[in-house]
Design an enzyme around this catalytic site. Structure first.
Site, PDB file in Angstrom:
ATOM      1  N   ASP A   8       1.316  -7.605   6.412  1.00  0.00           N
ATOM      2  CA  ASP A   8       2.635  -7.196   5.924  1.00  0.00           C
ATOM      3  C   ASP A   8       3.707  -8.165   6.439  1.00  0.00           C
ATOM      4  O   ASP A   8       3.553  -8.743   7.516  1.00  0.00           O
ATOM      5  CB  ASP A   8       2.918  -5.770   6.432  1.00  0.00           C
ATOM      6  CG  ASP A   8       3.992  -5.091   5.612  1.00  0.00           C
ATOM      7  OD1 ASP A   8       4.468  -5.685   4.623  1.00  0.00           O
ATOM      8  OD2 ASP A   8       4.374  -3.962   5.971  1.00  0.00           O
ATOM      9  N   ASN A  56       0.880  -1.972  -5.385  1.00  0.00           N
ATOM     10  CA  ASN A  56       1.606  -3.244  -5.514  1.00  0.00           C
ATOM     11  C   ASN A  56       1.967  -3.617  -6.959  1.00  0.00           C
ATOM     12  O   ASN A  56       2.833  -4.457  -7.187  1.00  0.00           O
ATOM     13  CB  ASN A  56       0.826  -4.407  -4.874  1.00  0.00           C
ATOM     14  CG  ASN A  56       0.903  -4.420  -3.357  1.00  0.00           C
ATOM     15  OD1 ASN A  56      -0.002  -4.894  -2.681  1.00  0.00           O
ATOM     16  ND2 ASN A  56       1.984  -3.887  -2.794  1.00  0.00           N
TER      17      ASN A  56
HETATM   18  C1  FPP Z   1       2.788  -7.788   2.154  1.00  0.00           C
HETATM   19  O1  FPP Z   1       3.986  -8.447   2.439  1.00  0.00           O
HETATM   20  C2  FPP Z   1       1.821  -8.690   1.587  1.00  0.00           C
HETATM   21  C3  FPP Z   1       1.281  -8.591   0.346  1.00  0.00           C
HETATM   22  C4  FPP Z   1       1.598  -7.540  -0.620  1.00  0.00           C
HETATM   23  C5  FPP Z   1       0.325  -9.581  -0.145  1.00  0.00           C
HETATM   24  C6  FPP Z   1      -0.698 -10.078   0.833  1.00  0.00           C
HETATM   25  C7  FPP Z   1      -1.132 -11.359   0.325  1.00  0.00           C
HETATM   26  C8  FPP Z   1      -1.285 -12.487   1.023  1.00  0.00           C
HETATM   27  C9  FPP Z   1      -1.158 -12.605   2.480  1.00  0.00           C
HETATM   28  C10 FPP Z   1      -1.547 -13.721   0.277  1.00  0.00           C
HETATM   29  C11 FPP Z   1      -2.892 -14.214   0.078  1.00  0.00           C
HETATM   30  C12 FPP Z   1      -4.072 -13.374   0.341  1.00  0.00           C
HETATM   31  C13 FPP Z   1      -5.316 -13.823   0.122  1.00  0.00           C
HETATM   32  C14 FPP Z   1      -6.491 -12.968   0.447  1.00  0.00           C
HETATM   33  C15 FPP Z   1      -5.554 -15.174  -0.435  1.00  0.00           C
HETATM   34  P1  FPP Z   1       5.292  -7.904   1.746  1.00  0.00           P
HETATM   35  O2  FPP Z   1       5.534  -8.699   0.523  1.00  0.00           O
HETATM   36  O3  FPP Z   1       5.160  -6.431   1.521  1.00  0.00           O
HETATM   37  O4  FPP Z   1       6.361  -8.204   2.831  1.00  0.00           O
HETATM   38  P2  FPP Z   1       7.689  -7.369   3.091  1.00  0.00           P
HETATM   39  O5  FPP Z   1       7.266  -6.004   3.532  1.00  0.00           O
HETATM   40  O6  FPP Z   1       8.358  -8.160   4.159  1.00  0.00           O
HETATM   41  O7  FPP Z   1       8.460  -7.344   1.801  1.00  0.00           O
END
Ligand code: FPP
Length: 238
Positions: A8, A56
């Site tokens: 996250d 998501n």
């Molecule tokens: C949460 O951060 C993250 C995600 C929804 C996506 C996770 C994906 C990756 C780390 C990229 C690649 C993964 C692979 C397996 C290649 P957020 O966007 O919710 O952050 P925030 O809470 O700060 O908005």
């Protein structure tokens, strides 16, 4: 040892630096590669990454498509690396709604790595814990109707075989980055006795060194499995 990570904070990491959220996801993906590489020497045999949840999809369309592009690119560029490093990949989640080309890549990678046994990498993509349980019940119900399965045979062990993680050990430790203290529908069945560790670091800042520290903290905790401490000591000393 099996570790699950809720990655996250990509969005906040990017916003803090004045970049679009997609940039944070790209940095997050780089971190994923480093973390995977560091696992064997830290004694991690299985790593489960929460890459995209069933919730998501409700993000802005451009963010969803940039994440899909990222997964597509990641699968293409890391394909040979994964196969050649004896990694067995398993995707957790409902794959049906994913773009067909990504789905094909995923199936190919799972097939090509099915006999690998050096390191187990689970990628939860369009995954939700409740959704997994419901899909498992559906599969089980089909077997009840069509096979020689009797209601009395249903128990926890049997149910485990219907989950996306069939045949795998439950996670010993779940790490969530970016300061949130929730499971957010991650591995609901499998985390019953997992230790939970919350890091303030945003995912793109979570280095292999941070992972090492998390493991050290985990090792200092006593794991009880609902037993009395004296019984645990007996189990550990056995
Ligand atoms: C949460 O951060 C993250 C995600 C929804 C996506 C996770 C994906 C990756 C780390 C990229 C690649 C993964 C692979 C397996 C290649 P957020 O966007 O919710 O952050 P925030 O809470 O700060 O908005």
């Amino acid at each position: 040892m099996h570790i699950g990570i809720i990655m996250d904070g990509n969005g906040r990491w990017a916003a803090n630096k004045g970049f679009p959220r997609s940039f944070g996801h790209r940095k997050g993906a780089k971190r994923v590669s480093e973390i995977i590489k560091s696992c064997p020497e830290l004694g991690i045999r299985t790593l489960t990454l929460y890459a995209f949840s069933t919730e998501n999809w409700s993000r802005a369309a451009h963010e969803v498509s940039s994440l899909m592009r990222l997964f597509r690119g990641y699968l293409q560029t890391k394909y040979l690396d994964i196969i050649n490093n004896n990694v067995k990949v398993k995707f957790l989640g409902d794959t049906n709604p994913l773009p067909t080309d990504i789905l094909k890549q995923m199936q190919k990678l799972e097939f090509q790595t099915k006999d690998n046994d050096g390191f187990y990498l689970n990628i939860a993509l369009n995954y939700g814990g409740r959704d997994e349980i419901v899909r498992s019940i559906r599969k089980l119900a089909k077997d009840l109707l069509s096979k020689d399965l009797k209601i009395d045979q249903i128990n926890e062990n049997l149910f485990h075989n219907y989950l996306d993680t069939a045949g795998q050990s439950d996670p010993d430790l779940i790490i969530r980055t970016a300061g949130e203290k929730r499971l957010s529908n991650f591995l609901l069945w499998q985390t019953t006795y997992s230790e939970l560790l919350f890091s303030e670091k945003l995912w793109p800042d979570f280095t292999p060194e941070c992972l090492k520290k998390s493991i050290l903290e985990f090792q200092n905790r006593t794991r009880k499995f609902g037993l009395e401490t004296s019984k645990i000591e007996k189990l550990i000393n056995h």
